[in-house]
Structure formats: C-alpha cells, structure tokens
Design a protein around this motif. Sequence first.
Motif, PDB file in Angstrom:
ATOM      1  N   PHE A 199       1.859  -2.491   5.747  1.00 59.89           N
ATOM      2  CA  PHE A 199       1.727  -2.525   4.227  1.00 59.89           C
ATOM      3  C   PHE A 199       2.548  -1.331   3.781  1.00 59.89           C
ATOM      4  O   PHE A 199       2.285  -0.332   3.931  1.00 59.89           O
ATOM      5  CB  PHE A 199       0.561  -2.914   3.668  1.00 59.89           C
ATOM      6  CG  PHE A 199       0.588  -2.836   2.067  1.00 59.89           C
ATOM      7  CD1 PHE A 199       1.281  -3.713   1.508  1.00 59.89           C
ATOM      8  CD2 PHE A 199      -0.258  -1.932   1.309  1.00 59.89           C
ATOM      9  CE1 PHE A 199       1.121  -3.656  -0.108  1.00 59.89           C
ATOM     10  CE2 PHE A 199      -0.466  -1.897   0.172  1.00 59.89           C
ATOM     11  CZ  PHE A 199       0.354  -2.864  -0.502  1.00 59.89           C
ATOM     12  N   THR A 200       3.580  -1.776   2.755  1.00 60.16           N
ATOM     13  CA  THR A 200       4.342  -0.520   2.109  1.00 60.16           C
ATOM     14  C   THR A 200       4.764  -0.977   0.491  1.00 60.16           C
ATOM     15  O   THR A 200       4.903  -2.265   0.469  1.00 60.16           O
ATOM     16  CB  THR A 200       5.828  -0.435   2.848  1.00 60.16           C
ATOM     17  OG1 THR A 200       5.543   0.079   4.132  1.00 60.16           O
ATOM     18  CG2 THR A 200       6.568   0.507   1.881  1.00 60.16           C
ATOM     19  N   ALA A 201       4.121  -0.176  -0.143  1.00 64.96           N
ATOM     20  CA  ALA A 201       4.557  -0.479  -1.789  1.00 64.96           C
ATOM     21  C   ALA A 201       4.384   0.743  -2.464  1.00 64.96           C
ATOM     22  O   ALA A 201       3.431   1.603  -2.294  1.00 64.96           O
ATOM     23  CB  ALA A 201       3.416  -1.577  -2.016  1.00 64.96           C
ATOM     24  N   SER A 202       5.038   0.689  -3.854  1.00 67.27           N
ATOM     25  CA  SER A 202       4.950   1.857  -4.771  1.00 67.27           C
ATOM     26  C   SER A 202       4.656   1.187  -5.827  1.00 67.27           C
ATOM     27  O   SER A 202       5.413   0.377  -6.539  1.00 67.27           O
ATOM     28  CB  SER A 202       6.268   2.784  -4.619  1.00 67.27           C
ATOM     29  OG  SER A 202       6.241   3.707  -5.330  1.00 67.27           O
ATOM     30  N   TYR A 203       3.382   1.830  -6.406  1.00 67.55           N
ATOM     31  CA  TYR A 203       3.319   1.356  -7.864  1.00 67.55           C
ATOM     32  C   TYR A 203       3.342   2.600  -8.837  1.00 67.55           C
ATOM     33  O   TYR A 203       3.265   3.501  -8.551  1.00 67.55           O
ATOM     34  CB  TYR A 203       1.666   1.108  -8.045  1.00 67.55           C
ATOM     35  CG  TYR A 203       1.310  -0.193  -7.030  1.00 67.55           C
ATOM     36  CD1 TYR A 203       1.554  -1.473  -7.384  1.00 67.55           C
ATOM     37  CD2 TYR A 203       1.145   0.016  -5.768  1.00 67.55           C
ATOM     38  CE1 TYR A 203       0.746  -2.533  -6.649  1.00 67.55           C
ATOM     39  CE2 TYR A 203       0.763  -0.991  -4.988  1.00 67.55           C
ATOM     40  CZ  TYR A 203       0.582  -2.276  -5.190  1.00 67.55           C
ATOM     41  OH  TYR A 203       0.506  -3.383  -4.416  1.00 67.55           O
TER      42      TYR A 203
END
Length: 220
Positions: A199-203
């Motif tokens: 899982f990769t994500a930037s908020y």
Amino acid sequence: MPRFAVPALATTAALTALVLLPAAAASADSAVLTYGSAAGNAVSVGDVLTSSLASGTTATLATAGDGTSRISCTGSTLSATVTSNPAAPGTATESATSQTFSGCTSNIFGVTGVRSITVNALPYTTSATSDGTVTVAPASGGSIQTTVVLSTLLGSATCVYQAPGLSATSSNGDNSLTFTNQVFKKISGSLLCAGNGYFTASYAPVVDSSVAGAPAVFTN
C-alpha cells in the motif's frame, strides 16, 4: 487509517487512517500537534482531523514492491479524532475512525474491475511523534484488515488482507501523511487475489476540521 484492495488499501490505512504530521523546531510550550503554523495553536483533544489524497496522486495496492501490477484509486479520505496532544517533544494519539477509497481500477491479470475496498475493524490507534513518525495499530490481539471485492474473468472475488500495523511519515512542508509500500498479507480469497499487497498513498493537507476554516495541522 491503511481501505485498500488487493492488499489493503486499507488500512490502509488505512486506514486508513490516521492523520498526523512532522517535525519542525517547536517552542518550549508548543503541543505536538498544532494548527495554522508550526508551534501554533494546540489541536484540542476531541478535534477531528481529515485529509484526502494529495493533488494529482493515487493510492495504490500493488502485488509486488515494484508496483507494476496494482489496484489504483483516484480518491481516498482519512478521518481521525485526537485523543491526546501533549507538549512537544512527545507523542500525540488519535482514534482513526474512517478510511475510504473511490475511483479504483486494476491492471492485475484476470481482474476486470474493483467493486469495493473496505477497511474493517475500525477504529485503530494512530500515534504521531515529534520526529514525524506516524504509526497505526489495531486493538490488542487484532490486525489491520481490508476487504477488497473484485470483478474477475471468473466472477466476483472477495480478498481479505491483514497487517500487524502500519507506519507513515508526516511532513510540515506540505502537511502530508505518506505511506510507502506497507505490506498486507492475504488471509482469504481466490487465486485471483494477490498473496501480498503493498500500500502506497500520500494524503495532503491534513487539516483540523473542528476549527473554522479547517486549518492545516503541523507536528512539532
């Protein structure tokens, strides 16, 4: 923190969820979490922090660390309630109550669509330290879990993924919270469900939705 598919965008963060930000030089009387500016007004216990994907980015749940085969989501949100916010340096805590995913597609062989990604067993405990390290942990004895429902060449497939915990990095530069290649393992599902999910994500930005104008949140 964190709802991800094939490997858990969930818990992503989830997650989901989960929301907190990095280290800047703090004044002696600053709280770990402040809004408006570094070492600014202390975020109150009970305030709700929220965030969406950084502009122009996607949240992905890849079948391997190189990210070639993956589920990609153009939308994802996080929400968490602050449960403690001591003086800096220190560790603030939150209860991650929601993580959602939308606009999800897949290029995984045999998968024709992504029906849903759901982060299970919320809330999770999020801890944000003054050095910008953020961790997401399940209840004692539990796991961070995400359920992904896929459309495949053979019909619907439900994939369940778990992780013992998640880690992320916050930055005061853009008030972001970034997860990179957080590993989820499949605990149930068909052969079309990948064995692992990364899982990769930037908020960004993480904001205090309980304050008028929803100012950005900083970590001190």
